[in-house]
Design an enzyme around this catalytic site. Structure first.
Site, PDB file in Angstrom:
ATOM      1  NE  ARG A 128      -4.394  -1.296   1.866  1.00 45.77           N
ATOM      2  CZ  ARG A 128      -5.235  -1.783   2.769  1.00 45.77           C
ATOM      3  NH1 ARG A 128      -4.886  -1.812   4.054  1.00 45.77           N
ATOM      4  NH2 ARG A 128      -6.410  -2.236   2.416  1.00 45.77           N
ATOM      5  N   GLY A 138      -6.622  -6.608   0.999  1.00 49.40           N
ATOM      6  CA  GLY A 138      -5.310  -6.588   1.629  1.00 49.40           C
ATOM      7  C   GLY A 138      -4.722  -7.983   1.795  1.00 49.40           C
ATOM      8  CE  LYS A 185     -16.800 -12.245  11.241  1.00 46.15           C
ATOM      9  NZ  LYS A 185     -16.801 -10.881  11.796  1.00 46.15           N
TER      10      LYS A 185
HETATM   11  C1  3PG Z   1      -8.228  -1.703   5.174  1.00 49.15           C
HETATM   12  O1  3PG Z   1      -7.253  -2.154   5.742  1.00 49.15           O
HETATM   13  O2  3PG Z   1      -9.125  -2.432   4.684  1.00 49.15           O
HETATM   14  C2  3PG Z   1      -8.351  -0.225   5.005  1.00 49.15           C
HETATM   15  O3  3PG Z   1      -7.170   0.422   5.340  1.00 49.15           O
HETATM   16  C3  3PG Z   1      -9.509   0.275   5.816  1.00 49.15           C
HETATM   17  O4  3PG Z   1      -9.293  -0.004   7.160  1.00 49.15           O
HETATM   18  P1  3PG Z   1     -10.541  -0.139   8.125  1.00 49.15           P
HETATM   19  O5  3PG Z   1     -11.255  -1.406   7.695  1.00 49.15           O
HETATM   20  O6  3PG Z   1      -9.976  -0.231   9.505  1.00 49.15           O
HETATM   21  O7  3PG Z   1     -11.410   1.060   7.924  1.00 49.15           O
END
Ligand code: 3PG
Ligand code: MG
Length: 405
Positions: free
Chosen positions: A35, A359, A200
């Site tokens: 990222r 991610g 999930k």
């Molecule tokens: C992620 O990691 O999916 C994004 O950075 C958003 O993070 P969050 O789900 O904590 O809002």
């Protein structure tokens, strides 16, 4: 003189950039910097245009107050390495340190502000509280660039409210991500295959719902598959299970049958008697998916399923994949995820579009040693890309279109 996407000349201007720098950390060391790398082009473009770049981002989910383990300091250092320039770091987000660091910026210099979620106003559900914090953020800059694709589904101060307060533009990363996702939703080339994994089912309901009308095939693995297997009447031992989603899964299976969408579930599963924890060596065993022993839990799709999934992807022209097939961090349970990743690279080679979203899946393909160029696109957004595919409105995008710039 340097123009940026509708903002006009940004030379000498303070430009607040919302990036998604939410990377996995082991202590203070970054285990996957994808990222951060994805955020560099927009920042570099602004630097080259002579802007004074103020980067705001979050890390993890702190509860509105500072916590050392969620400091962006290591991330700022890595950003500096990738930019090949000194990057300043402010130890607060809108306080004395931030104000001083912004005031010190020369044209073309960059400061990273401390974790924006150290401030309760950032994630507040109360619009006035969020707005008050957004006022403070906006006061640090002359313009706003929204480039944190991974957070555009969040109605948060640094994503949403700040765009209402400053001249704003969509960053290059967000624009690219949206372009690719649009290709998945508007007239995708067929066959269109979607692979879903991760832990999930409840995270994926909306997207399954929406894709049942759009995709030709849906392949399901990962922790969420056990709720589907149980919904088919199989025992799943100690595997992850969401009892409250069984009826939903049954309904999806029935709807898929009616609509002619093929849902492919794994026929074999790699199990162990405990989740890999480092205290004992994994003892993987392959069992048929309908014969998971009572004392075992599923940790990956089995080798026959890996081959089935690859075969189902062999003629795909468009693929979206979100969520690993197993506990890929442990080598004994990584083969299913590897098989899917490998199959996606084949889609790219044959000229199709393969998109890795989320991610975890993005980190997985890099951790398993795949070349990023072997995929059509690796999204930096998990929840954001899923919500886009669900057809939901993304507040961080609509605000750019609606609010006055
Ligand atoms: C992620 O990691 O999916 C994004 O950075 C958003 O993070 P969050 O789900 O904590 O809002
Ligand atoms: Mg998330």
């Amino acid at each position: 003189m340097g123009e940026y996407a509708g903002l006009g000349d940004v030379q000498g201007k303070r430009v607040l950039v919302r990036s998604d720098l939410n990377v996995p950390l082991d202590g203070t060391s970054i285990t996957d910097d994808g990222r951060i790398r994805a955020s560099v082009p927009t920042i570099r473009t602004l630097v080259d245009a002579g802007a004074r770049v103020v980067v705001t981002a979050h890390l993890g989910r702190p509860k509105g107050a500072p916590e050392d383990r969620y400091s962006l300091a290591p991330v700022a250092a890595r950003l500096g390495e990738l930019l090949g320039a000194d990057v300043a770091f402010a130890t607060d987000t809108v306080g004395e340190s931030a104000k001083a660091a912004v005031a010190d910026l020369a044209d073309g210099q960059v400061v990273v502000l401390e974790n924006v979620r150290f401030n309760a106003g950032e994630t507040s559900k109360d619009a006035a509280e969020r707005g008050a914090f957004a006022d403070e953020l906006a006061a640090l800059a002359d313009a706003f660039v929204s480039d944190g694709f991974g957070v555009v589904h969040r109605k948060q101060a640094s994503v949403y409210d700040v765009a209402e307060r400053l001249p704003h533009a969509m960053g290059g990363l967000v624009a690219t991500e949206i372009d690719v996702l649009r290709r998945l939703t508007v007239d995708p080339e067929r066959p269109y295959v979607v692979v879903l994994g991760g832990s999930k089912v409840s995270d994926k309901l909306g997207v399954i719902d929406n894709l049942l009308g759009k995709a030709d095939k849906l392949l399901i693995g990962g922790g969420m598959v056990f709720t589907f297997l149980k919904a088919q009447g199989h025992e799943v031992g100690k595997s992850l299970l969401e009892e409250d989603q069984l009826d939903v899964c049954r309904a999806y299976l029935a709807r898929a049958e009616e609509s002619g969408v093929q849902i492919l579930l794994p026929g074999d599963i790699v199990v162990d008697t405990a989740f890999p924890s480092g205290e004992r060596s994994p003892e993987p065993r392959v069992v048929p998916a309908d014969q998971i022993p009572a004392d075992a839990l599923g940790l990956d799709i089995g080798p026959a399923s890996g081959a089935d999934f690859a075969a189902a992807l062999a003629d795909a022209r468009t693929v979206f994949w979100n969520g690993p097939m197993g506990v890929f961090e442990t080598p004994e349970f990584s083969d299913g995820t590897r098989a899917v990743a490998e199959a996606l690279t084949g889609v790219t080679t044959r000229g199709g579009l393969s998109v890795v979203g989320g991610g975890d899946s993005a980190a997985a393909v890099r951790a398993l040693g795949f070349d990023e160029d072997a995929f059509g696109h690796i999204s930096t957004g998990g929840g954001a890309s899923l919500e886009y595919l669900e057809g939901k409105e993304l507040p961080g995008i609509t605000v750019l279109e609606d609010a006055q710039s």
